[in-house]
Structure formats: structure tokens, C-alpha cells
Design a protein around this motif. Structure first.
Motif, short mmCIF file in Angstrom:
data_model
loop_
_atom_site.label_atom_id
_atom_site.label_comp_id
_atom_site.label_asym_id
_atom_site.label_seq_id
_atom_site.Cartn_x
_atom_site.Cartn_y
_atom_site.Cartn_z
N ASP A 249 -6.94 -37.11 -32.71
CA ASP A 249 -7.36 -36.40 -31.06
C ASP A 249 -7.50 -34.97 -31.31
O ASP A 249 -7.32 -34.30 -30.39
CB ASP A 249 -6.13 -36.62 -30.02
CG ASP A 249 -5.89 -38.05 -29.98
OD1 ASP A 249 -6.57 -39.08 -30.58
OD2 ASP A 249 -4.89 -38.20 -28.96
N PRO A 253 -10.26 -37.95 -27.73
CA PRO A 253 -9.20 -38.63 -27.62
C PRO A 253 -9.08 -40.15 -28.30
O PRO A 253 -10.22 -40.58 -28.55
CB PRO A 253 -8.76 -38.64 -26.18
CG PRO A 253 -10.29 -38.69 -25.54
CD PRO A 253 -10.98 -37.79 -26.41
N SER A 256 -4.71 -41.07 -31.55
CA SER A 256 -3.27 -40.99 -31.52
C SER A 256 -2.73 -42.31 -31.20
O SER A 256 -1.69 -42.82 -31.67
CB SER A 256 -2.72 -39.93 -30.43
OG SER A 256 -3.09 -40.20 -29.26
N ARG A 257 -3.25 -43.02 -30.36
CA ARG A 257 -2.87 -44.49 -29.92
C ARG A 257 -3.03 -45.16 -31.13
O ARG A 257 -2.18 -46.10 -31.39
CB ARG A 257 -3.69 -45.02 -28.95
CG ARG A 257 -3.35 -46.26 -28.33
CD ARG A 257 -4.08 -46.67 -27.00
NE ARG A 257 -3.71 -46.04 -26.04
CZ ARG A 257 -2.97 -46.33 -25.15
NH1 ARG A 257 -2.35 -47.71 -25.10
NH2 ARG A 257 -2.59 -45.78 -24.05
N LEU A 270 -3.87 -33.30 -31.86
CA LEU A 270 -3.57 -33.64 -30.38
C LEU A 270 -4.05 -32.93 -29.30
O LEU A 270 -3.82 -32.76 -28.23
CB LEU A 270 -2.24 -34.20 -30.26
CG LEU A 270 -1.50 -34.84 -31.29
CD1 LEU A 270 0.07 -35.12 -30.83
CD2 LEU A 270 -2.21 -36.44 -31.31
N THR A 273 -5.84 -34.95 -26.73
CA THR A 273 -5.08 -36.07 -26.31
C THR A 273 -4.90 -36.01 -24.65
O THR A 273 -4.72 -35.00 -24.00
CB THR A 273 -3.45 -36.01 -26.96
OG1 THR A 273 -3.67 -36.02 -28.15
CG2 THR A 273 -2.73 -37.21 -26.33
N ASP A 277 -2.22 -41.53 -23.28
CA ASP A 277 -2.03 -41.43 -24.77
C ASP A 277 -0.68 -40.43 -24.96
O ASP A 277 0.12 -40.93 -25.78
CB ASP A 277 -3.14 -40.93 -25.56
CG ASP A 277 -4.16 -42.09 -25.55
OD1 ASP A 277 -3.75 -43.17 -25.35
OD2 ASP A 277 -5.49 -41.77 -26.03
N THR A 303 -2.69 -27.96 -28.31
CA THR A 303 -2.12 -29.08 -28.28
C THR A 303 -1.18 -29.03 -26.79
O THR A 303 -0.80 -27.90 -26.66
CB THR A 303 -1.04 -29.52 -29.39
OG1 THR A 303 -1.91 -29.48 -30.37
CG2 THR A 303 -0.26 -30.73 -29.27
#
Length: 408
Positions: A249, A253, A256-257, A270, A273, A277, A303
Motif C-alpha cells: 500500500d 491500496p 496490505s490485505r 501503508l 491504506t 483495510d 502512514t
């Protein structure tokens, strides 16, 4: 046993939870404290004079002047084994050039790959040890170091062997990570999927055979590897017995999942993100690692650390020190700036650069000053621990202890 002190304050971070938000009122602060060490482990933390009177015949290491003590720091994401320099990339980016324009002009990750391939092993080792020493001077005793500027069997193994050699020249703990899946090299004839299979078939078995790394990383992004092919790769590396971490991410995005779905130890970056998520990360044991150095180097947003903590995620903070997007390398400065923009408490920042970042590396024996933990700690010449972050990296570490022995 050895007693070290007295310290104006010992900030233990004891009893703090692994995940979620923290208030500064949760910090345990021992006034006029001492650290009692048995071999390389912490035996007890308490009032210096009390520990001294209760334990006769101790070796005493007296601390001169006014100092505070904190658990030593962990930098859980770096790329500090590299050749060359990308100052021109930074100048071009600040002048308005895009990532693609910089890459087409000879910059970008491929530039670092070429410089690293062309550098001798001795050159790479010398500069790597210099960077490790810089981090040690900041109070960092555990350092993750990635490959990823070799991108073929010969040069990826060269990088990881150099990291292994560097471990013999430092008392810091080095944690090597194989990032052969940084991007598909320009000289590889084949698709992304074919290159990833090449990594699985040709590079990782040799990494395992020589015990060069126990961790594998991949950069999931439009400019590198796509989500579906990355997930297949990660599952294959997991089947080979490697731990997993993911560059996730950073600009878009979704990845991260994937990190959570494959059981990655951490998802790092991230910056892009999305809220759903964040909730997904917060329900997992995958550490969310913020890399403020990349945000500063690229001029991108940070982040969403505040949201991650409020949702109950495990938040670590690392430097991402690399020659391109994060050339600063000063974790304390970066973490202090992240705290300002994301409104993080001092407790949250300290947790993010100590035991929470160590957890991201699978190391649960450090990052707190409490009985049984590794006796790694750092001291600063000040009467108030808040000054460490307040000075945003300009207050330098005074002394550094690894396994209870002063190395700085």
C-alpha cells in the motif's frame, strides 16, 4: 551480577500491550533507577540504592552525570546494503520530475541495482558497516537489512553473504531479508510471473542452503509486482519455510490485505491504506510498519498511524533507509516527525521503535527493560526522557549497551 546506574529515569516500557493506542500515563518510570544484569539478561529494575543494598558483592558500573535509560531501538525495515548514490534522483524529484521520468533518465531502483552489481564485495561491506555504525550511534541495536539490489542469483547471494559477513563485525543484531522480488530486472527475459518463479526455483533454495536469510519480502505495486502474482509467490515462499513481510500500500491500496491473508509478519509502508483495510490489519497479528522516511523523501503523505492505533493494530516505525526514496536513515528524527503529523503519544512512538518493531522481526526477547529480557538499552544525557523526541534526533545517544556490555 552487575548493577548499572544511577539513572535520573529508567523508562522500562514494561507491561505495555503489543497492540493499540497508548497513553503516556501507562509508562513506568523508575526515578533514580538502576539496571541489574545477570550475564546478558536483565535481572531487575528498581531504585539504584535499594538494589545496591539488597545485593551485596555486586559489580557496580557507575553512571556519571544526569542520564536517562530506555530500551535500545529496533529498525525493522532498511535497505542499507547498496552501491552508488541517487542524489540526482532526489534533485530531479524536487524539480518536478515523475518517477517514470527519473527511471527513464537512468535513475530509480535499476540504477541502484547496476551500482550494487558493479561494486566489489569489499566496497559493499565497508559501506554497510559504516551505515550500521551510524544506526548504532542512534541507539539502535537490532537492524533488519534487505537484499533486492542484485536481482539475480549471483548478486542477491552476494548481498546476503555480505550482510552475513557484516554480522561478524558488529555486536548489533542483523536480521537479513531476501527481497529478490523488489522488481523484475530489465535484463530478465520473461514475465513477472516467470521472474518470481525464477526467484522461487533458483534464488531461495540457495538462500536456504547457506542459511543467508529466514525472511522473504516482495514489493506489491503497479510499478513492481501485481497482487495476484504476488500472493502466489508469497504462498510458495511460505511453503519453503520462510517468514514473510510485504512492501504494501505505498501508492495504491489493497496489498496490505494480501499480507494479512498469507500471514505476513508485517505489512510495511501503508501510506495508501484505506479505512476498510486498516480494520482488516487491526484484527490480525500482522504488524503495520510506518516508514516516515519514505514520506519525507518522496513528499508523500504519512502512514495513517493514528487510525491504525485507534483501530487496535500493532504499529511499528522503521526508517526504510535506502539510496532512493528514504536517504536520511535517522529513525529518531523520522519517528518524531511522524508523531507531530499523526498525533502520536510518546509512549506510542517508543513502543513503535522498540518491542513492537522487534515483534515484526519475530524477536520477543527485547524492547522492554524487565526481568528476563535481553539487556540492550540506550542512555541519553538529559533529566527528562521526553527530550529525546522533543529534540527530534538532535539529542544524541550517550551510551549504548548490548547484552549488558557498554559498546558506546
Amino acid at each position: 551480577m552487575k548493577l548499572i546506574g544511577p539513572f535520573r529515569q529508567v523508562i522500562t516500557l514494561a507491561n505495555l500491550p503489543l497492540r493499540g493506542k497508548l497513553s503516556d500515563e501507562q509508562l513506568e518510570i523508575i526515578e533514580d533507577g538502576g539496571i541489574l544484569i545477570s550475564r546478558d539478561k536483565i535481572q531487575q529494575i528498581g531504585n539504584f540504592e535499594t538494589l545496591k543494598s539488597e545485593n551485596p558483592n555486586l559489580e557496580i558500573e557507575k553512571i556519571e552525570g544526569t542520564q536517562i535509560a530506555l530500551p535500545a531501538f529496533t529498525d525493522s525495515h532498511t535497505h542499507i546494503c547498496f552501491g552508488g548514490n541517487r542524489a540526482n534522483d532526489f534533485a530531479m524529484r524536487n524539480a518536478g520530475k515523475t518517477y517514470l521520468e527519473i527511471a527513464e533518465s537512468g535513475g530509480g531502483i535499476w540504477s541502484s541495482v547496476q551500482h550494487t552489481r558493479n561494486a566489489s564485495e569489499e566496497e559493499l561491506l565497508e559501506t554497510l558497516v559504516e551505515r550500521i555504525d551510524f544506526l548504532i550511534a542512534l541507539g539502535i541495536t537490532t537492524i533488519e537489512i534487505k537484499s533486492g539490489y542484485g536481482l539475480d542469483v549471483e548478486n542477491e547471494l552476494k548481498m546476503l553473504r555480505i550482510i552475513k559477513r557484516a554480522q561478524q563485525q558488529t555486536k548489533a543484531t542483523l536480521v537479513p531479508t531476501c527481497l529478490s522480488a523488489h522488481l523484475k530486472p530489465r535484463d530478465f527475459e520473461g514475465s513477472n510471473q516467470q521472474y518470481l518463479q525464477y526467484v522461487v526455483d533458483e534464488i531461495l533454495p540457495k538462500v536456504k542452503e547457506e542459511n543467508l536469510a529466514k525472511r522473504v519480502d516482495i514489493f506489491i505495486e503497479k510499478s513492481a509486482f501485481q497482487p495476484d502474482e504476488s500472493k502466489v509467490f508469497l504462498l510458495k515462499t511460505k511453503d519453503l519455510g520462510f517468514e514473510i513481510t510485504v512492501h504494501a500500500d505505498q501508492f495504491t491500496p489493497g496489498s496490505s490485505r494480501i499480507a494479512v491473508e498469507v500471514g505476513a509478519k508485517s505489512a510495511d509502508h501503508l501510506e495508501a491504506t484505506i479505512d476498510e483495510d486498516i480494520a482488516f490489519l487491526a484484527k490480525s497479528d500482522t504488524v503495520a510498519t510506518a516508514l516516515p522516511g519514505a514520506s519525507l523523501g518522496l513528499g508523500e503523505k504519512f502512514t495513517p498511524a493514528r487510525k491504525l492505533l485507534d483501530a487496535g493494530a500493532i504499529l511499528a516505525i522503521a526508517s526504510d533507509w535506502n539510496p532512493g526514496s528514504a536517504p536520511m536513515g535517522n529513525l529518531i528524527t523520522q519517528a518524531s516527525i511522524l508523531a507531530t503529523f499523526e498525533k502520536l503519544t510518546t509512549a506510542e512512538v517508543l513502543a513503535g521503535i522498540t518491542f513492537r518493531s522487534a515483534f515484526a522481526l519475530g524477536l520477543e526477547d527485547r524492547g522492554k527493560l524487565e526481568p528476563g529480557m535481553k539487556a540492550d538499552f540506550v542512555t541519553f544525557k538529559t533529566n527528562n526522557f521526553q527530550n529525546v523526541l522533543y529534540n527530534q534526533g538532535s539529542l544524541k545517544a550517550e551510551n549504548l549497551y548490548i547484552d549488558g556490555m557498554k559498546i558506546k
